[in-house]
Design an enzyme around this catalytic site. Structure first.
Site, short mmCIF file in Angstrom:
data_model
loop_
_atom_site.label_atom_id
_atom_site.label_comp_id
_atom_site.label_asym_id
_atom_site.label_seq_id
_atom_site.Cartn_x
_atom_site.Cartn_y
_atom_site.Cartn_z
N PRO A 2 0.77 -1.33 -0.03
CA PRO A 2 0.00 -0.01 0.08
C PRO A 2 0.82 1.32 0.01
O PRO A 2 1.61 1.41 0.98
CB PRO A 2 -0.76 -0.03 1.19
CG PRO A 2 -0.70 -1.63 1.69
CD PRO A 2 0.59 -1.97 1.21
N GLU A 3 0.74 2.07 -1.09
CA GLU A 3 1.29 3.55 -1.25
C GLU A 3 0.11 4.45 -1.09
O GLU A 3 -1.08 3.97 -0.94
CB GLU A 3 2.09 3.47 -2.32
CG GLU A 3 3.53 2.44 -2.23
CD GLU A 3 4.40 2.48 -3.43
OE1 GLU A 3 4.52 3.69 -3.88
OE2 GLU A 3 5.03 1.42 -3.82
#
Length: 275
Positions: A2-3
């Site tokens: 997750p970014e």
DNA sequence: CGCATTTCCTGGTAGC
DNA sequence: TGCTACCAGGAAATGC
């Protein structure tokens, strides 16, 4: 992993569900520690909004506290009760009112965080406290970005990952953005020219925006709140493509290590600046 | 303060 | 099949 686009996708799905809901109790299933601090204070407070800064989810609470969640590498937030509890359930938040009334935080590798702090007091979260500007904020200019990049001598990729010049860029989108503008990942940050900084900020914005539209990149663990995969993996130009052909020059992409992180780049399109 | 290094953690996989 | 070894990496902690 997750970014910014993945966290923004999660935020958009959580907001209509959680905004205004009152927390009945919080159950900690992981071993207690600083990654899960203060959870006992949340009960009785309501969630005023669901915000995002970089890769952090921020939920201001009615009693003056703030719930902070970071998905780390493998964190997933989903409604509980719709299926059997996930294998690595770390935190469960029970809400008052109608179903779905349980938020579950599953995180196999426990790199994520889920804690309650006093609102805006981020002493326990130094990266959040020193977080750079939001890349999609229109008030963040190329001049400001260039000024930030000039403040460090480390490799530009490493500095991007520090979250200080700009918020929310992680390993995947850093490689993608640097490839797009033909910048070698090892270029000293302070040596990035004004024009290159402008191009790099544009590339970061383009890649992040396109990925948000695709609901993010699913390589293994990342899922949306409703269990969907993100579709941007099909559109990655370099990440995970070492040994394959560069889509610009046809040469072979290579993998190297920059700042202890796997880094894929095109040795022809991304020339290393001479020392 | 800046920067490098180490730590946390588990699933997946390579090699035998 | 079952074992060991190793890899992935965001952010914090630690060590200059």
């Amino acid at each position: 992993m997750p970014e910014l686009p993945e966290v923004e996708t999660v935020r958009r799905q959580l907001a209509p569900w959680l905004t205004g809901r009152t927390i009945a109790r919080v159950e900690l299933l992981a071993p207690p520690g600083p990654k899960y601090a203060g959870l006992e204070r949340a009960a009785g407070q309501s969630i005023e909004s669901v915000k995002r800064r970089g890769k952090f989810l921020l939920m201001p609470l009615s009693g003056g506290d703030e719930l902070v969640a970071h998905l780390g590498m493998t964190g997933v937030l989903t409604p509980g009760g719709v299926a059997a509890p996930p294998k690595h359930l770390r935190v469960a938040v029970d809400l008052e009112g109608a179903t779905p009334n349980r938020l579950e935080f599953n995180d196999p590798r426990r790199f994520g965080r889920f804690l309650v702090v006093k609102r805006g007091e981020y002493g326990a979260l130094p990266t959040l406290a020193a977080l750079g500007p939001e890349p999609l904020d229109a008030e963040f200019t190329a001049e400001g970005f260039h000024a930030a990049l000039r403040r460090s001598r480390v490799a530009v990729k490493t500095y991007l990952l520090s979250q200080r010049p700009v918020a929310g860029v992680g390993n995947i989108y850093a490689d993608e953005a640097l490839w797009r503008v033909g910048l070698h990942p090892m270029t000293p940050s302070e040596r990035v020219k004004p024009k290159q900084a402008r191009q790099l900020l544009d590339a970061i914005r383009d890649v992040l925006s396109a990925s948000i539209e695709a609901q993010g990149t699913t390589l293994s663990d990342y899922r949306t709140v409703y269990g969907e995969s993100g579709d941007y993996a099909d559109r990655l130009e370099v990440y995970g493509r070492a040994g394959q052909a560069c889509h610009r020059c046809g040469g072979l992409l290579e993998k190297m290590v920059v700042g202890q992180r796997g880094t894929t780049y095109c040795p022809d399109c991304q020339r290393r600046p001479r020392a």
